[in-house]
Motif scaffolding. Structure first.
Motif, short mmCIF file in Angstrom:
data_model
loop_
_atom_site.label_atom_id
_atom_site.label_comp_id
_atom_site.label_asym_id
_atom_site.label_seq_id
_atom_site.Cartn_x
_atom_site.Cartn_y
_atom_site.Cartn_z
N GLN A 42 8.56 11.48 -5.92
CA GLN A 42 7.89 11.38 -4.66
C GLN A 42 8.41 10.69 -3.49
OE1 GLN A 42 3.90 9.86 -6.09
NE2 GLN A 42 3.06 11.86 -5.27
N VAL A 43 8.19 11.01 -2.34
CA VAL A 43 8.67 10.00 -1.35
C VAL A 43 7.76 9.24 -1.05
CG1 VAL A 43 9.60 10.11 1.25
CG2 VAL A 43 10.52 11.92 -0.52
N VAL A 44 7.99 7.91 -0.94
CA VAL A 44 6.66 6.96 -0.91
C VAL A 44 7.20 6.21 0.29
CG1 VAL A 44 5.07 5.25 -2.02
CG2 VAL A 44 6.16 6.99 -3.03
N LEU A 45 6.19 5.82 1.18
CA LEU A 45 6.29 4.89 2.29
C LEU A 45 5.35 3.79 1.90
CD1 LEU A 45 6.20 6.49 5.71
CD2 LEU A 45 8.05 5.11 4.91
N TRP A 46 5.79 2.60 1.70
CA TRP A 46 5.11 1.22 1.21
C TRP A 46 4.62 0.74 2.66
CZ3 TRP A 46 3.14 -0.04 -3.62
CH2 TRP A 46 3.95 0.89 -4.68
N LEU B 67 0.97 -1.22 0.30
CA LEU B 67 0.01 0.12 -0.05
C LEU B 67 0.80 1.20 0.13
CD1 LEU B 67 -2.93 0.99 0.51
CD2 LEU B 67 -2.53 1.31 2.58
N PRO B 68 0.77 1.93 -1.19
CA PRO B 68 1.84 3.11 -1.24
C PRO B 68 1.30 4.36 -0.25
CG PRO B 68 0.55 2.90 -3.39
CD PRO B 68 0.24 1.70 -2.43
N LEU B 69 2.24 5.13 0.25
CA LEU B 69 1.71 6.36 0.99
C LEU B 69 2.76 7.39 0.39
CD1 LEU B 69 -0.13 7.37 3.29
CD2 LEU B 69 1.79 7.07 4.81
N ALA B 70 2.15 8.22 -0.20
CA ALA B 70 3.13 9.50 -0.74
C ALA B 70 2.97 10.36 0.31
CB ALA B 70 2.65 9.90 -2.04
N ILE B 71 4.03 11.09 0.55
CA ILE B 71 4.16 12.24 1.58
C ILE B 71 5.03 13.21 1.02
CG2 ILE B 71 3.48 10.54 3.43
CD1 ILE B 71 6.50 10.77 4.15
N GLU B 72 4.71 14.44 1.71
CA GLU B 72 5.54 15.77 1.47
C GLU B 72 5.75 16.15 2.74
OE1 GLU B 72 3.50 18.07 -1.31
OE2 GLU B 72 4.24 17.00 -3.13
N ALA B 73 6.89 17.00 2.97
CA ALA B 73 7.06 17.64 4.31
C ALA B 73 6.08 18.84 4.28
CB ALA B 73 8.48 18.10 4.61
N HIS B 74 5.48 19.05 5.38
CA HIS B 74 4.32 20.04 5.85
C HIS B 74 4.94 21.29 5.73
CE1 HIS B 74 0.66 21.70 7.26
NE2 HIS B 74 1.39 22.45 7.94
#
Length: 732
Positions: free
Chosen positions: A484-488, A445-452
């Motif tokens: 993108q930075v992605v946490l799987w 399950l991919p979770l794409a994130i960006e610094a706030h």
């Protein structure tokens, strides 16, 4: 074992470090969320004297709430160790999460344990994920027992639950899954429900009454013996069938009365080698009661019937360069081999590493070698470093009780190992070794994130590195195509916990953004383009003209560049410049900003100037020529297609295949496998399976699992491609 018909042993309480592997029992508790694992652990600790009547941990005159062993919310999503002592044995209870998203914590518990207790709720039954874990344990021959909880529920039926367990867990041999006790019911209340107040031992034919909060043993009445006769005879036959004495069954069938002591010894041996799986009942103590129902029997089973670490083979060990190394199993005097089964952060002591020693002895302040290999694809760099052991301790709740050493077979916590990550091997500094890692589930399950914010951006890399160091089931990806930075992750709950840990532990606030797949572009037909870069601005100008032809190639061909210039129209030294410009533009894309692939670019002609032509000018001309060719051609948007394999119960095959078709998938075939399951193979566009880990779990009630592997890129349907282009335009 629990039917030895002896009273509560005197030696019980909180456990220190063990002095010999034979005195250790490492037990993992398995069961779905809500089955009662954590409550059972607390009841066992209370019954063993590790906590007092009020349910509080006492330590050197200080008192803290027993519920603070760890916040229940935390314990529901991570592996927890509660060591206790019973009858001279150290029992390490490993409480695992019941949520499917945290199966990595469960696998770590299975790795650290020598036997498993499957906790089943009498009101909820056995779920699909618990069946799957049972099969995993069966595959490696791990000894198992079953504990039925929630007997206080109005609809609870121990006999029915025992039958379900025999059908579910004893498919090959239902007579290997049998109860050791039958519940003893008290008077029925106004609602007609008769509470369970005690147990009847089927082998000893003794009553164990818990109604007063203390276990009291007595003889059954004459009217009660017929009630247990059938179950007792079946249990005896089941034990004898697994006996190593092949003459025992003939003697029993011939009318010989088999000694209870012999039956118990045979039962213990059968349980220890994973051939017999007893069913027990347990319930927490009520009010100020000292003992919960069935806890004494369960502790006696654990200490008498479960194997010692000496009987558990050591996982494969090699030198750090891959040469096999044979070690004597669980020898405190052998070379040191320990494994980090969990890494966590404690607000008071910093990083804590929970370790299982498989060989040797580990001492406080010892310098060890830390080896981590084989998880580079999940954001873990291979490493080999020497580190000094800080404090060695045995945990109890939030407290850490220091110990001077830990021997093979035991578990303990090590503080402040800066480089050690979950799955790493600890070995002697002068004899570095590496253990084969346990199988970890693939996060899908991919979770794409960006610094706030800017401050969060500065802390993001370090926070993510610490997060994946703690949890090897999480994979960190820096996608070079989508940037993108992605946490799987393993599921939505896993992702939520990751975000919360980033915020609360590491002070990093992030925003979740839509995950983008790596699209590609290609030419749909042959096209030509002319790149003209001519500028004059005083001094040396810029002059470069090139003419190219672009044609599509088969899938997987990449970008080819062919030189067909004749007569020196483009000087030889500038032809590589044209190619460099073409390839640079191909990486940027020609239509929607996605890399161009599977084309042949042929340089046909061009012009140069003796003074104003340069490498940079022809690079620019090459890029312009490719863009012009694309402007007049049909450009296909390509999407990645994955090969998907779904292992699902036969009952859900139709639903899974229908769902895959609805995702534009092509089902390639099905294959029957053991245990009433089917392997469904399909090819599905990756853009359609971003949330498949969540959707499949819902579709199959948690009984299915899947894997995916990149196959190729292929053209998107026009309507889908247009939608993607429209979304890209809005985003820009």
């Amino acid at each position: 074992m629990g039917d030895k018909a002896h009273t509560h042993p005197g030696a019980a309480g909180r456990a220190q470090a063990a002095d010999h592997p034979a005195s250790v029992r490492n037990v993992v508790l398995v069961g779905h969320s809500g089955s009662g694992k954590t409550t059972l652990v607390e009841a066992l600790a209370l019954s063993a004297g590790a906590v007092n009547r009020a349910g509080r941990v006492e330590d050197g005159g200080t008192v803290s709430d027993y519920d603070e062993i760890e916040h229940r919310q935390q314990r529901s999503v991570q592996l927890s160790l509660v060591p206790l002592e019973w009858d001279g044995f150290k029992v390490n209870l490993l409480d695992t999460p019941g949520y499917a998203d945290f199966v990595g914590e469960l696998r770590a518990g299975l790795r650290a344990a020598d036997a498993a207790l499957f906790v089943v709720s009498a009101s909820d039954g056995v779920d699909g994920s618990t069946r799957m874990v049972w099969d995993e344990c069966a595959a490696v021959g791990m000894p198992r027992a079953i504990v039925v909880t929630h007997l206080e529920a109005a609809r609870a039926d121990f006999d029915e639950m025992t039958r379900v367990c025999a059908e579910t867990f004893g498919a090959d041999d239902p007579d290997a899954v049998l109860p050791l006790y039958l519940p003893l019911h008290g008077p029925a209340g106004p609602d007609g429900h008769a509470p369970v107040t005690g147990l009847i031992g089927l082998l000893s034919q003794k009553l164990f009454d818990y109604s007063t909060g203390e276990r009291k043993e007595s003889e059954p009445g004459v009217e009660q013996l017929p009630l247990i006769e059938e179950a007792r005879n079946r249990l005896i036959e089941g034990i004898i069938a697994e006996s190593e004495d092949e003459t025992l069954m003939d003697r029993y069938l011939g009318g010989e009365q088999v000694d209870v002591g012999t039956l118990i010894e045979d039962l213990e041996r059968a349980v220890a080698r994973g051939a017999f799986f007893p069913v027990l009942a347990a319930a927490p103590a009520a009010g100020g009661a000292r003992q919960g129902l069935g806890t004494v029997e369960l502790l006696e089973l654990v200490t008498g019937g479960f194997p010692t670490p000496l009987e558990h083979g050591t996982p494969r060990v090699t030198t750090v360069d891959g040469r096999p190394r044979e070690l004597k199993p669980c020898d405190p005097d052998a070379p040191l081999v320990a494994e980090v089964v969990k890494t966590s952060s404690d607000p008071y002591v910093g990083r804590l590493s929970l370790i299982r020693l498989f060989s040797g002895t580990l001492r406080a302040d010892q310098t060890v070698h830390v080896s981590g290999h084989g998880l580079a694809d999940r954001g873990h760099e291979d490493h080999d470093v020497d580190e000094r052991i800080g404090t060695l301790s045995t945990p109890f709740g939030k407290q850490q009780r220091p110990v001077s050493h830990v021997i093979a077979g035991d578990l303990a916590c090590v503080a402040k190992l800066g480089r050690a990550e979950t799955g790493d091997t600890l070995s002697a500094k002068d004899d570095p070794l590496l253990m084969e890692p346990w199988e970890m589930p693939d996060p899908l399950l991919p979770l794409a994130i960006e610094a706030h914010s800017k401050p969060d951006e500065d802390k993001l890399s370090q926070g993510l590195a610490r997060l994946v160091a703690e949890d090897p089931t999480m994979r960190l990806e820096q996608n070079q195509d989508t940037h993108q930075v992605v946490l799987w992750c393993l599921g939505e709950a896993h992702a939520d916990v990751a975000l919360e840990r980033l915020r609360s532990r590491y002070g990093v606030q992030v925003d979740v953004v839509p995950h983008r797949v790596s699209l590609r572009e290609t030419f749909g037909a042959r096209a030509a383009g002319r790149g003209r870069h001519v500028k004059q601005s005083g001094g040396h100008g810029q002059f470069a003209i090139c003419e190219i032809e672009v044609e599509p190639l088969p899938n997987g061909s990449g970008v080819e560049f062919v030189d067909k210039v004749v007569g020196g129209a483009v000087p030889r030294q500038f032809i590589p410049s044209v190619e460099k410009g073409v390839r640079a533009q191909a990486v940027k894309g020609v239509a929607a900003g996605h890399p161009l692939i599977d084309v042949r670019v042929t340089l046909l002609d061009g012009k140069a100037h003796s003074v104003d032509s340069s490498d940079a000018a022809f690079q620019t001309a090459g890029a312009l020529a490719l863009r012009e060719a694309a402007a007049d051609a049909k450009i296909h948007l390509l999407e990645p297609v994955a090969e998907v394999s779904v292992l699902v119960g036969d009952d859900y095959v139709g639903a899974v295949m229908s769902d895959l078709s609805g995702r534009r998938g092509r089902v390639l075939g099905t294959e029957q496998t053991a245990g009433g399951r089917t392997l469904v193979k399909a090819e599905v566009p990756e853009i359609e399976i971003g949330r498949y880990a969540v959707d499949l779990r819902s579709l199959s009630h948690g009984t299915a699992r899947f894997s995916r592997r990149y196959a190729r890129h292929e053209p998107m349907p026009p309507q889908v491609a247009e939608r993607v282009r429209e979304e890209a335009r809005k985003a820009s």
